[in-house]
Scaffold this active site. Structure first.
Site, PDB file in Angstrom:
ATOM      1  CG  HIS A 171      -4.983  -0.707   2.078  1.00 18.48           C
ATOM      2  ND1 HIS A 171      -5.856   0.342   2.250  1.00 18.48           N
ATOM      3  CD2 HIS A 171      -3.996  -0.525   2.997  1.00 18.48           C
ATOM      4  CE1 HIS A 171      -5.432   1.129   3.217  1.00 18.48           C
ATOM      5  NE2 HIS A 171      -4.295   0.623   3.699  1.00 18.48           N
ATOM      6  CG  ASP A 173      -1.417  -1.328   6.496  1.00 20.20           C
ATOM      7  OD1 ASP A 173      -1.965  -0.604   5.645  1.00 20.20           O
ATOM      8  OD2 ASP A 173      -1.639  -1.240   7.716  1.00 20.20           O
ATOM      9  CG  HIS A 327      -7.139  -0.832   7.001  1.00 15.24           C
ATOM     10  ND1 HIS A 327      -6.222  -1.861   6.923  1.00 15.24           N
ATOM     11  CD2 HIS A 327      -6.409   0.310   6.856  1.00 15.24           C
ATOM     12  CE1 HIS A 327      -5.009  -1.371   6.754  1.00 15.24           C
ATOM     13  NE2 HIS A 327      -5.096  -0.054   6.697  1.00 15.24           N
ATOM     14  NE  ARG A 342       0.598   1.541   9.224  1.00 17.45           N
ATOM     15  CZ  ARG A 342       0.559   1.677   7.899  1.00 17.45           C
ATOM     16  NH1 ARG A 342      -0.578   2.002   7.297  1.00 17.45           N
ATOM     17  NH2 ARG A 342       1.642   1.523   7.165  1.00 17.45           N
TER      18      ARG A 342
END
Length: 380
Positions: A171, A173, A327, A342
């Site tokens: 995907h 994000d 990723h 993150r």
């Protein structure tokens, strides 16, 4: 007298945060601090945010020198991990970078997809301030947060993650947002001891280059894809929040984005669909669109020559370009703990510039131009 470093400048906190008395102490992982304060971590206490609207954005990478002189002079080594994607920079602390070095870093990430640093002495406050240099920070619509630092998305799985493998999907994000993230920074501070006899192992992350995947398709298919748009949806994610923790901070959103987008710094075309959030090709019969999406999803997953796999070490940092990469984390460590933080600045609304080119076309044109200059210099 020792001079103390200045306090990191954080964005203005949104109103109505839960647990207003809680403050994450400097230099302490929120994995420890939040729990010591007796609060849930990651925290899902409901609060409401205004819906996102489109805002101006200028990529810092546009100011970066393509030759990267400030980064290269300061680094011990610059190591390209694969031909298509992934570079490790050795010998630098992100907290010490100058504005010129930060701009060059944005350009390098735009070109190489993901850039890695090990042994970074950066606490969560410094991580937020560093990421905020690159744009307005995204607050997730439903993911767990740090109570006083809502821009941080804790990456956290432990012995309770019995369905963790369901998250092992390629995907980019929150691609359903109006302005999905650009540069994204993840620091891992706790790694699983899932190897033989409790060795430190497991939880690698893989990235794939959207540039390379796109230019690997046939010219006819590329030409067709450039005419298409796709619907990206956050509705399933929102429904999951309602079923589980009940934490949904904004109205759920669906957005139409081009299937092929142009990166504003490189000018290169990249594939922009992903299995997590892309639900349909707009204007195509469903069975045709679904078949095309399935082909593209398999291309991402099976394009091994366009991937880089990163083995984390404590306090390593990955900075990737969410616009031009895909990723997935490898969930091979259950029931052990893996934890990181993150932070993701928002970028521009995805668009396709009809005059943009593929990465290979751009490199070939630059090489041809260099040969032309050499020829002119040699002419009598």
């Amino acid at each position: 007298m020792t001079r103390q470093p200045p306090e990191p400048r954080l964005p203005t906190r949104p109103a109505g945060l839960p647990h207003p008395k809680y403050v994450t102490p400097r230099g302490v992982s929120p994995l420890v601090a939040v729990r010591e304060a007796g609060l849930q971590y990651p925290n899902y206490t409901p609060f409401t945010l205004p819906n996102l609207t489109e805002t101006p954005f200028v990529d810092r990478g546009l100011q970066g020198d393509p030759a990267l002189p400030h980064l290269r002079e300061a680094a011990t080594a610059v190591i390209h991990l694969t031909p298509a994607i992934g570079t490790e920079i050795v010998g630098l602390q992100l907290t010490a970078l100058t504005a010129a070095q930060k701009d060059e870093l944005a350009r390098l990430v735009a070109e190489r997809g993901v850039v890695f640093f090990r042994d970074q002495a950066m606490d969560v406050h410094e991580q937020i301030a560093f990421a905020a240099y690159y744009g307005d920070l995204h607050i997730h619509q439903m993911a767990g947060i740090i109570p006083d630092l809502p821009w941080v998305h804790p990456i956290h799985k432990d012995e309770t993650a019995v369905h963790g493998r369901s998250h092992q999907i390629w995907h980019s994000d929150v691609s359903y947002e109006l302005q999905p993230p650009g540069l994204t920074l993840l620091k891992m501070d706790t790694l699983p001891h899932a190897g033989p006899d409790g060795a430190l192992a497991g939880g690698d992350t893989i990235w794939a280059s959207g540039y390379a995947l796109y230019e690997g398709l046939s010219p006819k298919l590329r030409a067709f894809l450039e005419t298409l748009e796709a619907r990206h949806s956050g509705l399933e994610q929102a429904e999951k929040a309602r079923r589980t923790n009940g934490c949904l901070r904004r109205d759920p959103i669906e957005t139409v984005h081009p299937v092929v987008r142009t990166h504003p710094v490189t000018g290169w075309k990249t594939l922009y669909v992903n299995e997590n959030f892309t639900k349909e090709i707009v204007g195509l019969e469903k069975r045709v669109g679904d078949g095309l999406l399935d082909t593209l999803f398999r291309t991402v997953a099976e394009g091994y020559e366009f991937q880089v796999r990163w083995k984390w070490t404590p306090n390593a940092v990955a900075i990737w370009d969410n616009r031009a990469t895909f990723h997935t984390g490898i969930f091979d460590y259950f029931p052990h703990l893996r934890h990181g933080l993150r932070v993701a600045p928002q970028a521009e609304r995805p668009h396709l510039d009809p005059d943009s080119v593929t990465r290979k076309e751009s490199i070939a044109a630059a090489q041809q131009g260099q040969h032309g200059k050499q020829g002119e210099a040699a002419a009598p």
